[in-house]
Structures are given as C-alpha cells and as structure tokens.
Design a protein around this motif. Structure first.
Motif, PDB file in Angstrom:
ATOM      1  N   GLU A  72      60.488 109.713  18.943  1.00 54.96           N
ATOM      2  CA  GLU A  72      60.535 108.389  19.582  1.00 54.96           C
ATOM      3  C   GLU A  72      61.617 108.345  20.666  1.00 54.96           C
ATOM      4  OE1 GLU A  72      59.181 105.251  16.130  1.00 54.96           O
ATOM      5  OE2 GLU A  72      61.151 106.212  15.916  1.00 54.96           O
ATOM      6  N   ILE A  73      62.743 108.961  20.390  1.00 56.47           N
ATOM      7  CA  ILE A  73      63.840 108.984  21.368  1.00 56.47           C
ATOM      8  C   ILE A  73      63.438 109.787  22.594  1.00 56.47           C
ATOM      9  CG2 ILE A  73      66.216 109.757  21.782  1.00 56.47           C
ATOM     10  CD1 ILE A  73      66.699 109.139  18.729  1.00 56.47           C
ATOM     11  N   ILE A  74      62.824 110.939  22.372  1.00 56.96           N
ATOM     12  CA  ILE A  74      62.369 111.772  23.495  1.00 56.96           C
ATOM     13  C   ILE A  74      61.352 111.013  24.339  1.00 56.96           C
ATOM     14  CG2 ILE A  74      61.032 113.841  24.091  1.00 56.96           C
ATOM     15  CD1 ILE A  74      62.454 115.201  21.664  1.00 56.96           C
ATOM     16  N   THR A  75      60.394 110.357  23.692  1.00 56.73           N
ATOM     17  CA  THR A  75      59.389 109.564  24.410  1.00 56.73           C
ATOM     18  C   THR A  75      60.057 108.474  25.233  1.00 56.73           C
ATOM     19  OG1 THR A  75      57.681 110.005  22.764  1.00 56.73           O
ATOM     20  CG2 THR A  75      57.396 108.034  24.128  1.00 56.73           C
ATOM     21  N   ALA A  76      61.017 107.787  24.631  1.00 55.53           N
ATOM     22  CA  ALA A  76      61.707 106.708  25.338  1.00 55.53           C
ATOM     23  C   ALA A  76      62.495 107.239  26.535  1.00 55.53           C
ATOM     24  CB  ALA A  76      62.640 105.966  24.375  1.00 55.53           C
ATOM     25  N   LEU A  77      63.277 108.285  26.325  1.00 54.57           N
ATOM     26  CA  LEU A  77      64.107 108.803  27.418  1.00 54.57           C
ATOM     27  C   LEU A  77      63.260 109.358  28.557  1.00 54.57           C
ATOM     28  CD1 LEU A  77      67.033 110.489  25.431  1.00 54.57           C
ATOM     29  CD2 LEU A  77      67.027 108.292  26.613  1.00 54.57           C
ATOM     30  N   LYS A  78      62.213 110.091  28.223  1.00 55.78           N
ATOM     31  CA  LYS A  78      61.326 110.607  29.278  1.00 55.78           C
ATOM     32  C   LYS A  78      60.601 109.459  29.972  1.00 55.78           C
ATOM     33  CE  LYS A  78      60.603 115.288  27.623  1.00 55.78           C
ATOM     34  NZ  LYS A  78      59.619 116.304  27.217  1.00 55.78           N
ATOM     35  N   GLY A  79      60.232 108.438  29.205  1.00 52.31           N
ATOM     36  CA  GLY A  79      59.583 107.268  29.789  1.00 52.31           C
ATOM     37  C   GLY A  79      60.512 106.486  30.709  1.00 52.31           C
ATOM     38  N   TYR A  80      61.765 106.331  30.302  1.00 51.35           N
ATOM     39  CA  TYR A  80      62.739 105.690  31.190  1.00 51.35           C
ATOM     40  C   TYR A  80      62.872 106.500  32.479  1.00 51.35           C
ATOM     41  CZ  TYR A  80      64.590 102.333  27.737  1.00 51.35           C
ATOM     42  OH  TYR A  80      64.752 101.304  26.857  1.00 51.35           O
ATOM     43  N   LYS A  81      62.907 107.821  32.322  1.00 55.44           N
ATOM     44  CA  LYS A  81      63.094 108.692  33.479  1.00 55.44           C
ATOM     45  C   LYS A  81      61.942 108.570  34.477  1.00 55.44           C
ATOM     46  CE  LYS A  81      64.352 113.392  34.724  1.00 55.44           C
ATOM     47  NZ  LYS A  81      64.783 114.698  34.253  1.00 55.44           N
ATOM     48  N   ASP A  82      60.706 108.523  33.967  1.00 55.97           N
ATOM     49  CA  ASP A  82      59.560 108.437  34.884  1.00 55.97           C
ATOM     50  C   ASP A  82      59.099 106.998  35.157  1.00 55.97           C
ATOM     51  OD1 ASP A  82      57.831 107.638  32.780  1.00 55.97           O
ATOM     52  OD2 ASP A  82      56.983 109.645  32.529  1.00 55.97           O
ATOM     53  N   GLY A  83      59.796 106.030  34.561  1.00 55.87           N
ATOM     54  CA  GLY A  83      59.501 104.624  34.821  1.00 55.87           C
ATOM     55  C   GLY A  83      58.369 104.032  34.009  1.00 55.87           C
ATOM     56  N   SER A  84      57.866 104.775  33.029  1.00 52.08           N
ATOM     57  CA  SER A  84      56.724 104.295  32.245  1.00 52.08           C
ATOM     58  C   SER A  84      57.113 103.609  30.937  1.00 52.08           C
ATOM     59  CB  SER A  84      55.786 105.465  31.935  1.00 52.08           C
ATOM     60  OG  SER A  84      56.425 106.400  31.069  1.00 52.08           O
ATOM     61  N   TYR A  85      58.389 103.447  30.671  1.00 49.68           N
ATOM     62  CA  TYR A  85      58.842 102.913  29.389  1.00 49.68           C
ATOM     63  C   TYR A  85      59.959 101.909  29.637  1.00 49.68           C
ATOM     64  CZ  TYR A  85      60.639 102.915  24.551  1.00 49.68           C
ATOM     65  OH  TYR A  85      61.049 102.552  23.296  1.00 49.68           O
ATOM     66  N   GLY A  86      60.031 100.916  28.777  1.00 49.85           N
ATOM     67  CA  GLY A  86      61.185 100.029  28.780  1.00 49.85           C
ATOM     68  C   GLY A  86      60.871  98.589  29.065  1.00 49.85           C
ATOM     69  N   GLY A  87      61.808  97.789  28.667  1.00 49.95           N
ATOM     70  CA  GLY A  87      61.726  96.359  28.881  1.00 49.95           C
ATOM     71  C   GLY A  87      62.794  95.907  29.863  1.00 49.95           C
ATOM     72  N   VAL A  88      63.631  94.989  29.408  1.00 48.35           N
ATOM     73  CA  VAL A  88      64.635  94.394  30.290  1.00 48.35           C
ATOM     74  C   VAL A  88      65.662  95.402  30.809  1.00 48.35           C
ATOM     75  CG1 VAL A  88      64.408  92.077  29.320  1.00 48.35           C
ATOM     76  CG2 VAL A  88      66.060  93.647  28.329  1.00 48.35           C
ATOM     77  N   SER A  89      65.878  96.474  30.086  1.00 51.66           N
ATOM     78  CA  SER A  89      66.878  97.473  30.502  1.00 51.66           C
ATOM     79  C   SER A  89      66.259  98.673  31.218  1.00 51.66           C
ATOM     80  CB  SER A  89      67.664  97.957  29.283  1.00 51.66           C
ATOM     81  OG  SER A  89      68.351  96.882  28.693  1.00 51.66           O
ATOM     82  N   LYS A  90      64.996  98.571  31.565  1.00 48.03           N
ATOM     83  CA  LYS A  90      64.272  99.689  32.180  1.00 48.03           C
ATOM     84  C   LYS A  90      64.983 100.234  33.419  1.00 48.03           C
ATOM     85  CE  LYS A  90      59.553 100.716  33.673  1.00 48.03           C
ATOM     86  NZ  LYS A  90      58.201 100.147  33.743  1.00 48.03           N
ATOM     87  N   GLY A  91      65.373  99.373  34.323  1.00 48.55           N
ATOM     88  CA  GLY A  91      66.041  99.801  35.554  1.00 48.55           C
ATOM     89  C   GLY A  91      67.392 100.442  35.289  1.00 48.55           C
ATOM     90  N   LEU A  92      68.145  99.862  34.386  1.00 48.95           N
ATOM     91  CA  LEU A  92      69.455 100.397  34.020  1.00 48.95           C
ATOM     92  C   LEU A  92      69.308 101.777  33.390  1.00 48.95           C
ATOM     93  CD1 LEU A  92      72.540 100.009  33.489  1.00 48.95           C
ATOM     94  CD2 LEU A  92      71.876  99.070  31.286  1.00 48.95           C
ATOM     95  N   MET A  93      68.380 101.908  32.468  1.00 49.43           N
ATOM     96  CA  MET A  93      68.198 103.178  31.771  1.00 49.43           C
ATOM     97  C   MET A  93      67.628 104.264  32.675  1.00 49.43           C
ATOM     98  SD  MET A  93      69.450 103.290  28.783  1.00 49.43           S
ATOM     99  CE  MET A  93      68.653 104.816  28.273  1.00 49.43           C
ATOM    100  N   LYS A  94      66.800 103.891  33.617  1.00 48.25           N
ATOM    101  CA  LYS A  94      66.254 104.887  34.549  1.00 48.25           C
ATOM    102  C   LYS A  94      67.399 105.606  35.260  1.00 48.25           C
ATOM    103  CE  LYS A  94      62.983 105.540  38.326  1.00 48.25           C
ATOM    104  NZ  LYS A  94      61.996 106.455  37.806  1.00 48.25           N
TER     105      LYS A  94
END
Length: 99
Positions: free
Chosen positions: A57-79
């Motif tokens: 789940e962590i890998i999916t989230a981090l890779k998703g943040y990186k490619d912009g396909s994952y996240g809510g309110v913190s998506k931009g910050l985490m990217k």
C-alpha cells in the motif's frame, strides 16, 4: 588470466556498490517531520496513519504521488516530496515503515 580475474573483481566491486540496499530509516527521516518517527501521526491532521499500511500500500501510494495518480488534499505537497525518489528508495521506505 590474472588480468581477467582482476577486471572481474573490479566489476563485482562496482556492482555491489551500485546495488547496495537503500537505507529506509535514513530516507524516512524527512517524512517523520509530518508522519511521526514511527509513522503514527496523521500528517497535517489529514493523512492516513501510514504505520498501519502494508508495504504494498505504501509503495502504491508513493509511486502514485510521484506520477500524480494518487492522493487527496496533500497530493501536490506529496508529489514534491517523492519526486526525487527512485523505485529502490520507495521500496526501502515502505519496508522501513511497515515493519
């Protein structure tokens, strides 16, 4: 023959350095500011508690943040936080958190 063995030894030495395991604990330090030392905090009071997530789940989230396909309110910050991480570093961080 000696020259071949020496060249092989040098290449093996270089390869082991290139493939050295990433240090998940060291990489996680910048994350701990918001997520807590053990991943126990909801970052900025909004995120999931990451210590409860599986490594996958962590890998999916981090890779998703990186490619912009994952996240809510913190998506931009985490990217921005994960932009420089490679796959080995993401995996190391996930392994460290999900222990």
């Amino acid at each position: 023959m000696k020259k071949s063995v020496m060249v092989l030894a040098v290449l093996v030495g270089l390869g082991s350095t290139a493939f050295a395991a990433e240090d998940g604990a060291a990489l996680y330090k910048k994350c701990s500011v918001c997520h807590g030392m053990q991943g126990e905090k909801a970052a900025l009071g909004k995120s999931k508690i990451i210590k409860d997530m599986s490594s996958a789940e962590i890998i999916t989230a981090l890779k998703g943040y990186k490619d912009g396909s994952y996240g809510g309110v913190s998506k931009g910050l985490m990217k921005g936080q994960v932009a420089s991480l490679n796959d080995a570093q993401i995996t190391a961080i996930a392994a460290h958190i999900s222990k």
